[in-house]
Design a protein around this motif. Structure first.
Motif, PDB file in Angstrom:
ATOM      1  N   UNK A 165       2.035   0.498   3.605  1.00 42.57           N
ATOM      2  CA  UNK A 165       1.239   0.844   2.480  1.00 42.57           C
ATOM      3  C   UNK A 165       0.288  -0.063   2.165  1.00 42.57           C
ATOM      4  N   UNK A 166      -0.850   0.245   1.932  1.00 41.83           N
ATOM      5  CA  UNK A 166      -1.623  -0.480   1.448  1.00 41.83           C
ATOM      6  C   UNK A 166      -1.879  -0.272  -0.065  1.00 41.83           C
ATOM      7  N   UNK A 167      -1.634  -1.290  -0.950  1.00 43.34           N
ATOM      8  CA  UNK A 167      -1.291  -1.035  -2.402  1.00 43.34           C
ATOM      9  C   UNK A 167      -2.695  -0.609  -2.968  1.00 43.34           C
ATOM     10  N   UNK A 168      -3.569  -1.545  -2.706  1.00 38.91           N
ATOM     11  CA  UNK A 168      -5.137  -1.518  -3.369  1.00 38.91           C
ATOM     12  C   UNK A 168      -6.494  -1.470  -2.419  1.00 38.91           C
ATOM     13  N   UNK A 169      -7.432  -1.181  -2.861  1.00 35.55           N
ATOM     14  CA  UNK A 169      -8.763  -0.929  -2.024  1.00 35.55           C
ATOM     15  C   UNK A 169      -8.762  -2.420  -1.153  1.00 35.55           C
ATOM     16  N   UNK A 170      -8.657  -3.534  -1.741  1.00 36.13           N
ATOM     17  CA  UNK A 170      -8.792  -4.757  -1.262  1.00 36.13           C
ATOM     18  C   UNK A 170      -7.537  -4.787   0.303  1.00 36.13           C
ATOM     19  N   UNK A 171      -6.782  -3.813   0.333  1.00 38.16           N
ATOM     20  CA  UNK A 171      -5.898  -3.933   1.253  1.00 38.16           C
ATOM     21  C   UNK A 171      -6.350  -3.206   2.606  1.00 38.16           C
ATOM     22  N   UNK A 172      -7.167  -2.837   2.615  1.00 36.12           N
ATOM     23  CA  UNK A 172      -7.724  -1.564   3.677  1.00 36.12           C
ATOM     24  C   UNK A 172      -9.168  -2.067   3.626  1.00 36.12           C
TER      25      UNK A 172
END
Length: 285
Positions: A165-172
């Motif tokens: 899971x990418x938690x936040x927009x920064x993560x994808x």
């Protein structure tokens, strides 16, 4: 007992996590060379896809190995390899009718007189509107139940691995194109809000939610990435169009001891030995 080069009294405890996408294939492509140079004390492995004897043969006798294989042969599988032996605290996660085999493995280690609990976990990848997504939500529900129990068991716990899971927009990198795909669904990200705190909370990632700390985000700050997974297809790796789905989530006491965080991204596409990169953290216990 660990050799002097891995004596936790003379250096921080180095804990690494890697989804190998099959440990035998990873070693054929160069994982052994990486491991030989990284001075790791505890290694959490996901997607082992091999027997315990295979892991023992690849890593060698200097490693103590715990392994929980998946129910389906050749699928999933989690392991923890360490320089000194540990006691298994728990393998199963959640209701006994729920198959979490090969996806959750806990171990306790004594480090300078303190207990450090390490959990290697591999969350389901999921698939929208299919039973696979239901299994993923069931697993995440079980994690929400287990995490407070772990924190009560030991004040120094790290849950690490491929959490998918990418938690936040920064993560994808391409988050706008993935809001309806498994791995970045609002419902999935809400679980991480409960664990770490929601993005708009003043104490996000610092005592909000269940109180756990995303060590990677704390170290990197409010920036894209650093990503830990890239598709084998196209130019995803070369363009750094990745996802940050490999985590080390720590209790506050353990997170406060972090002295270094690194994603060991390969120097070039042809030097990759997994579609994931190792996440390596030093804890000064």
């Amino acid at each position: 007992m660990p050799s002097s080069s891995h004596d936790s009294t003379t250096k921080p405890l180095r804990i690494a996590s890697i989804n190998t996408n099959g440990i035998r294939a990873a070693f054929r492509k160069g994982m052994g060379d990486w491991l030989a140079t990284r001075d790791v004390d505890i290694l959490a492995i996901q997607e082992v896809r091999a027997a315990t004897e295979d892991i023992e043969a690849l890593l060698g006798p200097e490693w103590s190995i715990l392994h929980d294989a998946a129910s389906a042969k050749g699928r999933a599988g989690v392991a923890i390899a360490s320089r000194k032996s540990a006691s298994i605290h728990r393998v199963e996660l959640g209701h006994p009718d729920f198959d979490s085999a090969g996806r959750w493995l806990e171990a306790d280690y004594e480090v300078n007189g303190k207990i450090v609990t390490v959990v290697s976990t591999y969350v389901h990848s999921g698939e929208v509107d299919t039973p696979k997504q239901v299994e993923k939500f069931t697993f995440l529900d079980s994690m929400l139940t287990r995490l407070p129990e772990l924190a009560a068991h030991s004040e120094r716990v790290v849950v690490l691995g491929d959490l998918n899971v990418g938690h936040r927009k920064f993560d994808i990198k391409n988050w706008k194109g993935n809001v309806k795909r498994a791995g970045f669904l609002p419902e999935e990200r809400a679980y991480f809000d409960k664990i770490l705190g929601a993005e708009d909370e003043a104490d996000y990632n610092n005592g909000a939610g269940l109180g756990w700390v995303d060590v990677g985000r704390k170290a990197a700050g409010e920036v894209d990435g650093p990503f830990t997974w890239w598709s084998w297809r196209g130019q995803a790796f070369d363009n750094d169009t990745g996802w940050r789905i490999d985590y080390q989530l720590a209790t506050p006491a353990l997170a406060a001891s972090v002295v270094n965080y690194t994603v060991d991204r390969a120097d070039a596409y042809d030097q990759r030995w997994s579609d994931h990169a190792p996440v390596v953290v030093d804890y000064n216990i």
